[in-house]
Design a protein around this motif. Structure first.
Motif, short mmCIF file in Angstrom:
data_model
loop_
_atom_site.label_atom_id
_atom_site.label_comp_id
_atom_site.label_asym_id
_atom_site.label_seq_id
_atom_site.Cartn_x
_atom_site.Cartn_y
_atom_site.Cartn_z
N ILE A 94 0.80 -1.22 0.00
CA ILE A 94 0.00 0.00 0.00
C ILE A 94 0.84 1.27 0.00
CG2 ILE A 94 -2.01 -1.07 1.08
CD1 ILE A 94 -1.25 0.52 3.64
N PRO A 122 6.13 -0.11 8.94
CA PRO A 122 6.21 -1.53 9.30
C PRO A 122 7.37 -1.80 10.25
CG PRO A 122 7.05 -1.20 7.08
CD PRO A 122 6.60 0.15 7.57
N PRO A 125 6.65 -7.81 7.70
CA PRO A 125 5.87 -7.76 6.47
C PRO A 125 5.35 -6.35 6.21
CG PRO A 125 4.62 -8.82 8.23
CD PRO A 125 5.99 -8.54 8.77
N PRO A 131 2.55 -3.63 4.86
CA PRO A 131 1.08 -3.62 4.72
C PRO A 131 0.69 -3.70 3.25
CG PRO A 131 1.84 -1.83 6.12
CD PRO A 131 3.05 -2.39 5.47
N PHE A 132 -0.43 -4.40 3.00
CA PHE A 132 -0.87 -4.59 1.61
C PHE A 132 -2.39 -4.50 1.55
CE2 PHE A 132 -2.61 -8.73 2.49
CZ PHE A 132 -1.82 -9.22 3.52
N SER A 133 -2.90 -4.40 0.34
CA SER A 133 -4.35 -4.58 0.21
C SER A 133 -4.65 -5.20 -1.14
CB SER A 133 -5.10 -3.26 0.41
OG SER A 133 -4.88 -2.42 -0.68
#
Lengths: 258, 261
Positions: free
Chosen positions: B49, B58, B63, B65-67
């Protein structure tokens, strides 16, 4: 001015949260889907000090710590919940669900992929494959079947009845179990996960034939989370408006002649 | 536009398509030998993201953050489960109990396969479907009283001719495919062979997995009303959920604009 950036940060964090909620909602009916949510963190934390009153100031004692202050908020991590999804009956012979831990292993284009979506089919050569055409791995490599008439034991052993009426053991679904807290499982897309770690968890699972594991995203929960996002965003917006009004006064009224 | 809009849009598009498919199944609740279609969905790709301009912090080496990018409906799967058998009392109504198909020769010379066994006799004595396509058999019913036609479970056909004698006419073969799911669906309950379905293999009814014939019966639709209603409700609620996330994404934009409203 700091308040403006802080309220903007809060709004962005909520927007990012909504991106994941909307993805969970889009995947409400995706077999083997695991929901994501963001965890926020305060960002660039500073210590605040105040000056001691002059009479109390000694050598090295000019500043008194007041506490810490965060200068902004940011997304720290996106957490995938590996909670069990609901089991939905399909009656299809080549549908499998896992109860408990573990993932089906399939042979992706470049690496082994892990999935909880056990919706398989047979290709022209009789290989057991996923919808994307990736071969499903058994303990003896890619699984080949004579026909769709296959019976699975709860430990993943597959049996078929041959032409003479004898029951033959074909192979066993190779279920990979991870210690989820340790293994760096990453979402690959299309319900697959990847990791560089080898499976090493304790095997506690059951293979159920004729069922699929539904999405573990839940409508009520996502809607509740969405309401929280909506109201937090609104609160941040109100703060931004207030700061705007303060700045308006500072700029236009403070210096104005009465 | 924010990611949420597109996620919601992908959900709305997917659930609209699935509702159409469920509607198709429900409309064919009483269509002979209709094979229901099943819908399923998949997620799309994931992205870091930070690339979307969000501030992230982070853990070191942790890891990022993603979406995700929403959902997508897989091509529908035809489910070839046996439909229930209905008694009809017509001598040229045939149901297949098993995996086989009848072969049909169409006017244009092409072949197709069907499980819809409601046949008629044309003026020349040929056995035809209600659309006038020919059942692929090496005999006809010219000079045979249709009401005397007897068709055995093994596909053997006999009938009484004008001289009043019962004569053996021939047999109706069945065909099976390696992969029914690969068949291409045509109008009127017909299916065509494709590369994925594999070539048809001929069987005498009662041998292999082709199944047996039941005269005076038709195969009903394999659509299960209760199961379709459950799907209908679940997909409709999912559609509504995605509409809500689109509205919320819009409200966030509106709130932002209202800062200087």
């Amino acid at each position: 001015m700091r308040g403006l950036y802080l309220s903007e940060g809060a709004m962005l964090v909520q927007q990012s949260q909504l991106d994941n909620i909307s993805n969970n909602l889009a995947n409400l009916r995706t077999n083997g889907y695991k929901r994501d949510h963001n965890v926020e963190t305060s960002f660039a934390e500073w210590m605040l000090y105040e000056l001691y009153p002059e009479e109390e100031q000694g050598r090295n004692r000019q500043l008194r710590p007041l506490g810490s202050k965060a200068h902004n908020v940011a997304t720290h991590e996106t957490v995938t919940s590996f909670a069990q999804g609901p089991l939905n009956v399909t009656g299809r012979n080549l549908d499998f669900a896992l109860v408990g831990d573990g993932f089906f292993q399939v042979e992706g284009e470049e690496e082994v992929l892990y999935t909880r979506n056990g919706r398989f089919e047979l290709d022209e050569e009789g290989n057991l494959v996923t919808t994307e055409g990736y071969p499903v791995l058994g303990e003896g490599g890619p699984i080949q079947l004579e026909s769709e008439e296959v019976y699975a034991h709860s430990d993943g052993t597959l049996y078929q009845v041959d032409e003479d009426g004898n029951t033959d053991e074909i192979d066993t679904l190779d279920i990979a179990v991870f210690d989820l807290a340790e293994a760096g499982l990453e979402k690959y897309g299309e319900n697959y996960f990847t990791t560089e770690d080898a499976p090493d968890g304790e095997e506690e699972f059951e293979v159920v034939q004729g069922f699929l594991e539904g999405s573990n995203a839940n409508l009520a929960r996502e809607m509740t989370d969405m309401m929280k996002v909506r109201r937090s965003y609104e609160a941040a917006q109100k703060i931004m408006i207030t700061y705007d009004q303060i700045l308006d006064r500072a700029a236009n009224e403070l210096g104005a002649s009465v | 536009m924010s990611r949420s809009f597109y996620n919601a849009f992908s959900g709305i598009a997917a659930y609209q398509r699935s509702l159409q498919q469920i509607g198709d199944n429900l409309a064919n609740l009483n269509t002979n030998a209709y094979k229901r279609s099943e819908v399923s969905f998949t997620e799309l790709l994931y992205r870091d993201i930070q690339e979307r301009g969000y501030s992230v912090d982070p853990a070191p080496d942790g890891p990022v953050p993603f979406s995700g990018k929403g959902t997508h409906m897989y091509p529908v799967t035809k489910i070839f489960d046996q439909g229930y058998l209905q008694e009809t009392e017509r001598p040229l109504d045939l149901a297949i109990e098993g995996d086989g198909f009848f072969r049909i020769n169409r006017e244009d010379g092409t072949e197709a396969y069907t499980r819809r066994g409601s046949f008629y006799v044309d003026a020349d004595g040929n056995i035809v479907t209600d659309r006038g396509d020919y059942l692929d058999v090496d005999f006809d019913l010219d000079g045979i009283y249709v009401n005397t036609v007897a068709i055995g479970p093994n596909g053997q056909v006999s009938g009484v001719n004008e001289a009043g004698e019962r004569v053996d006419l021939g047999e109706i073969p069945l065909y099976i495919f390696q992969n029914n799911g690969g068949l291409s669906k045509e109008e009127g309950g017909l299916f065509e062979e494709t590369d994925t379905s594999g070539a048809p293999e001929e069987f005498v009814p009662g041998t292999g997995e082709a199944g047996t014939l039941r005269q005076f019966y038709l195969e009903g639709s394999n659509v299960d009303l209760a199961a379709e209603m459950v799907e209908l409700i679940a997909n409709q609620r999912a559609l509504e959920g995605n509409t809500r996330s689109m509205i919320t994404a819009d409200e966030l934009k509106a709130l932002t604009l209202l800062v200087r409203g």
